[in-house]
Design a protein around this motif. Structure first.
Motif, PDB file in Angstrom:
ATOM      1  N   ARG A 109      16.607  50.793   5.630  1.00  0.00           N
ATOM      2  CA  ARG A 109      15.531  50.290   6.629  1.00  0.00           C
ATOM      3  C   ARG A 109      15.027  48.966   5.985  1.00  0.00           C
ATOM      4  O   ARG A 109      14.742  47.871   6.545  1.00  0.00           O
ATOM      5  CB  ARG A 109      14.497  51.184   6.947  1.00  0.00           C
ATOM      6  CG  ARG A 109      14.815  52.021   7.927  1.00  0.00           C
ATOM      7  CD  ARG A 109      13.680  53.172   8.507  1.00  0.00           C
ATOM      8  NE  ARG A 109      13.185  54.084   7.395  1.00  0.00           N
ATOM      9  CZ  ARG A 109      13.657  55.309   7.314  1.00  0.00           C
ATOM     10  NH1 ARG A 109      14.577  55.711   7.902  1.00  0.00           N
ATOM     11  NH2 ARG A 109      12.919  56.020   6.332  1.00  0.00           N
ATOM     12  N   GLU A 166      15.410  44.968   7.334  1.00  0.00           N
ATOM     13  CA  GLU A 166      14.339  43.949   7.497  1.00  0.00           C
ATOM     14  C   GLU A 166      14.849  42.468   7.395  1.00  0.00           C
ATOM     15  O   GLU A 166      14.364  41.579   7.700  1.00  0.00           O
ATOM     16  CB  GLU A 166      13.261  44.352   7.063  1.00  0.00           C
ATOM     17  CG  GLU A 166      12.449  45.816   7.626  1.00  0.00           C
ATOM     18  CD  GLU A 166      12.059  45.756   8.972  1.00  0.00           C
ATOM     19  OE1 GLU A 166      11.917  44.378   9.361  1.00  0.00           O
ATOM     20  OE2 GLU A 166      12.120  46.802   9.491  1.00  0.00           O
ATOM     21  N   ARG A 184      17.184  41.751  10.097  1.00  0.00           N
ATOM     22  CA  ARG A 184      16.619  41.810  11.704  1.00  0.00           C
ATOM     23  C   ARG A 184      16.908  40.591  12.671  1.00  0.00           C
ATOM     24  O   ARG A 184      17.204  40.605  13.719  1.00  0.00           O
ATOM     25  CB  ARG A 184      15.551  42.651  11.606  1.00  0.00           C
ATOM     26  CG  ARG A 184      14.972  42.835  13.077  1.00  0.00           C
ATOM     27  CD  ARG A 184      13.414  42.939  13.140  1.00  0.00           C
ATOM     28  NE  ARG A 184      13.092  44.332  12.406  1.00  0.00           N
ATOM     29  CZ  ARG A 184      12.758  45.589  13.045  1.00  0.00           C
ATOM     30  NH1 ARG A 184      13.056  45.607  14.119  1.00  0.00           N
ATOM     31  NH2 ARG A 184      12.239  46.303  12.042  1.00  0.00           N
ATOM     32  N   MET A 222      21.854  49.412  14.021  1.00  0.00           N
ATOM     33  CA  MET A 222      20.373  49.034  14.357  1.00  0.00           C
ATOM     34  C   MET A 222      20.081  47.915  15.003  1.00  0.00           C
ATOM     35  O   MET A 222      19.146  47.748  15.663  1.00  0.00           O
ATOM     36  CB  MET A 222      19.820  49.198  12.694  1.00  0.00           C
ATOM     37  CG  MET A 222      19.776  50.531  12.120  1.00  0.00           C
ATOM     38  SD  MET A 222      19.265  50.487  10.379  1.00  0.00           S
ATOM     39  CE  MET A 222      17.364  50.509  10.690  1.00  0.00           C
ATOM     40  N   TYR A 277      16.990  53.235  17.090  1.00  0.00           N
ATOM     41  CA  TYR A 277      17.615  53.661  16.016  1.00  0.00           C
ATOM     42  C   TYR A 277      17.158  53.163  14.815  1.00  0.00           C
ATOM     43  O   TYR A 277      17.761  52.085  14.180  1.00  0.00           O
ATOM     44  CB  TYR A 277      19.136  53.621  16.156  1.00  0.00           C
ATOM     45  CG  TYR A 277      20.043  54.157  14.801  1.00  0.00           C
ATOM     46  CD1 TYR A 277      20.124  55.465  14.612  1.00  0.00           C
ATOM     47  CD2 TYR A 277      21.031  53.298  14.130  1.00  0.00           C
ATOM     48  CE1 TYR A 277      20.701  55.867  13.565  1.00  0.00           C
ATOM     49  CE2 TYR A 277      21.760  53.780  13.043  1.00  0.00           C
ATOM     50  CZ  TYR A 277      21.673  55.204  12.785  1.00  0.00           C
ATOM     51  OH  TYR A 277      22.287  55.828  11.814  1.00  0.00           O
ATOM     52  N   TYR A 278      16.093  53.789  14.226  1.00  0.00           N
ATOM     53  CA  TYR A 278      15.396  53.230  12.905  1.00  0.00           C
ATOM     54  C   TYR A 278      14.812  54.363  12.377  1.00  0.00           C
ATOM     55  O   TYR A 278      15.330  54.250  10.939  1.00  0.00           O
ATOM     56  CB  TYR A 278      14.177  52.138  13.656  1.00  0.00           C
ATOM     57  CG  TYR A 278      13.513  51.484  12.469  1.00  0.00           C
ATOM     58  CD1 TYR A 278      14.140  50.327  11.971  1.00  0.00           C
ATOM     59  CD2 TYR A 278      12.390  52.027  11.660  1.00  0.00           C
ATOM     60  CE1 TYR A 278      13.638  49.714  10.857  1.00  0.00           C
ATOM     61  CE2 TYR A 278      11.814  51.503  10.907  1.00  0.00           C
ATOM     62  CZ  TYR A 278      12.433  50.180  10.192  1.00  0.00           C
ATOM     63  OH  TYR A 278      11.865  49.337   9.236  1.00  0.00           O
ATOM     64  N   ASP A 279      13.894  55.129  12.814  1.00  0.00           N
ATOM     65  CA  ASP A 279      13.151  56.041  12.061  1.00  0.00           C
ATOM     66  C   ASP A 279      14.267  57.238  11.454  1.00  0.00           C
ATOM     67  O   ASP A 279      13.761  57.602  10.174  1.00  0.00           O
ATOM     68  CB  ASP A 279      12.098  56.590  12.610  1.00  0.00           C
ATOM     69  CG  ASP A 279      10.840  55.487  12.918  1.00  0.00           C
ATOM     70  OD1 ASP A 279      10.630  54.629  12.208  1.00  0.00           O
ATOM     71  OD2 ASP A 279      10.374  55.598  14.206  1.00  0.00           O
TER      72      ASP A 279
END
Length: 385
Positions: free
Chosen positions: A79, A83, A86, A111, A117-119
């Motif tokens: 994740r 970032e 993104r 993503m 679709y992230y956590d």
């Protein structure tokens, strides 16, 4: 009667020394101007992809370079890397690296086009849109990630590596250039090569095996058996390097058509809890799991033995099976892979944790040719400890 089976492949596979320099034209043919390039830190440090990076930077309007993918990343780290890209506007994703880099880009490509679709990266239901086209060039010969819709991610709270499988993870185009593997250290050559060996032998004996899987897995077994020792002894042996890349790709194709089995299931807790490299834990487990499965795979043994270069003349199937296990131990010894978990200081008191954790990897255990009880799993770990 066998149930219907499927083979999914990348749109194109380009192989041979120097073919990495076709990467620019392959992306340009798709009309893309902005790319995100994920590069393996080992390849960056060796300088082996400096020219490729310059070619891409000269050809495209924007190249967002990401070089901080860690080995076998945690979901949190994936994740964090997401970032970085993104908002970069990438129209295509490029991965030049090992299994961790390729797996990470599969997830990040999804993503970028699936905001929900992230956590939870294991929640495949949140992947509804196809990601940006993914171009991959492996820098190691083992994971086969370039040929699969699978991505492995570490979930620390579960102390487990999890395999996430989705058809949209399958790379778009693949480049197999043995020059990219020239600088691989011996230890990585051994670990990744034996990972490919495991993929080939497991997919051959899996309950999901089929003619597609067996075609690729047997050829992969033959190539690893012939060329791993050579690639390990001399990293500049380009014939060995190229054939090991092909073996890894064939193993990945076999996974896509079939599945791995108990070796990988028992390997996941070892990587998740003790950070034992995936290929090494697989290699340590393989002969013990093969010995356990042997009475359920007698029909597979002659073909496996032949692919490994083992003569079956005057031997019973049981004797031939023993020779197969002995040769696996011998191959591991020759490339300095231990035959137990002792070098990794895995506590004996963790036996029950390992047993329970492995037993929960139903996706793979259910495909093992012989059903494994908790006690069966426990006995295999006990031998390793």
């Amino acid at each position: 009667m066998q149930t219907p089976y499927t083979l999914s492949l990348p749109q194109a596979v380009i192989s041979g020394p120097g073919c990495i320099h076709r990467l620019t034209e392959l992306i340009q043919a798709e009309g893309k101007n902005n790319i995100a390039l994920f590069a393996d830190m080992g390849a960056m440090k060796s300088g082996s992809i400096d020219t490729v990076i310059r070619e891409l930077e000269d050809a495209f309007e924007t190249v967002t370079l990401v070089t901080n993918v860690p080995p076998e990343p945690e979901d949190r780290q994936v994740r964090e890397i997401f970032e970085q890209v993104r908002d970069c506007g990438a129209e295509a994703i490029v991965a030049i690296g090992g299994g961790s880099v390729m797996d990470t880009t599969k997830i990040i490509a999804a993503m970028l086009t699936n905001p929900d679709y992230y956590d939870d990266l294991t929640d495949k239901e949140k992947i509804v849109n196809r990601g940006a086209p993914l171009f991959v060039a492996p820098t190691s010969a083992g994971t086969g990630s370039e040929a699969t819709p699978n991505a492995i991610v570490l979930i620390p709270e579960k102390k487990l590596k999890v395999g996430v499988v989705h058809p949209y993870f399958l790379p778009y185009k693949v480049i197999l250039d043995p020059e990219l593997t020239r600088s691989l250290p011996q230890s990585v050559t051994a670990a990744t090569g034996l990972d490919a060996f495991c993929h080939c032998i497991e997919t051959y004996i899996s309950r999901k095996t089929n003619p597609f899987a067996r075609l690729f897995s047997l050829k992969g077994l033959e190539l690893v058996s012939r060329y791993l020792r050579r690639a390990y002894a001399n990293g500049n042996d380009m014939e060995a390097r190229e054939n090991m890349l092909l073996a890894a790709f064939y193993g990945g194709v076999a996974i896509t058509a079939s599945s791995t089995v108990a070796v990988h299931a028992l390997s996941y807790p070892l990587g998740g809890s003790y950070r034992i490299p995936h290929g090494i834990s697989n290699a340590i487990l393989l002969p013990f799991v093969m010995r356990y499965n042997m009475d359920a795979i007698e029909d597979c043994v002659p073909a496996i033995a032949a692919a490994m270069g083992i003569s079956g003349e005057s031997l019973t199937v049981k004797q031939l099976g023993e020779r197969v296990v002995e040769e696996i131990f011998s191959l591991c010894r020759d490339v300095k892979i231990p035959d137990s978990l002792k070098p990794f200081n895995v506590p004996a008191e963790d036996l029950e944790f390992l047993t329970i954790s492995a037993s929960e990897v139903h996706r793979l255990l259910d495909q093992n040719p012989k059903t494994m009880s908790l006690d069966d799993i426990r006995q295999i770990y006990r031998q390793l400890l």
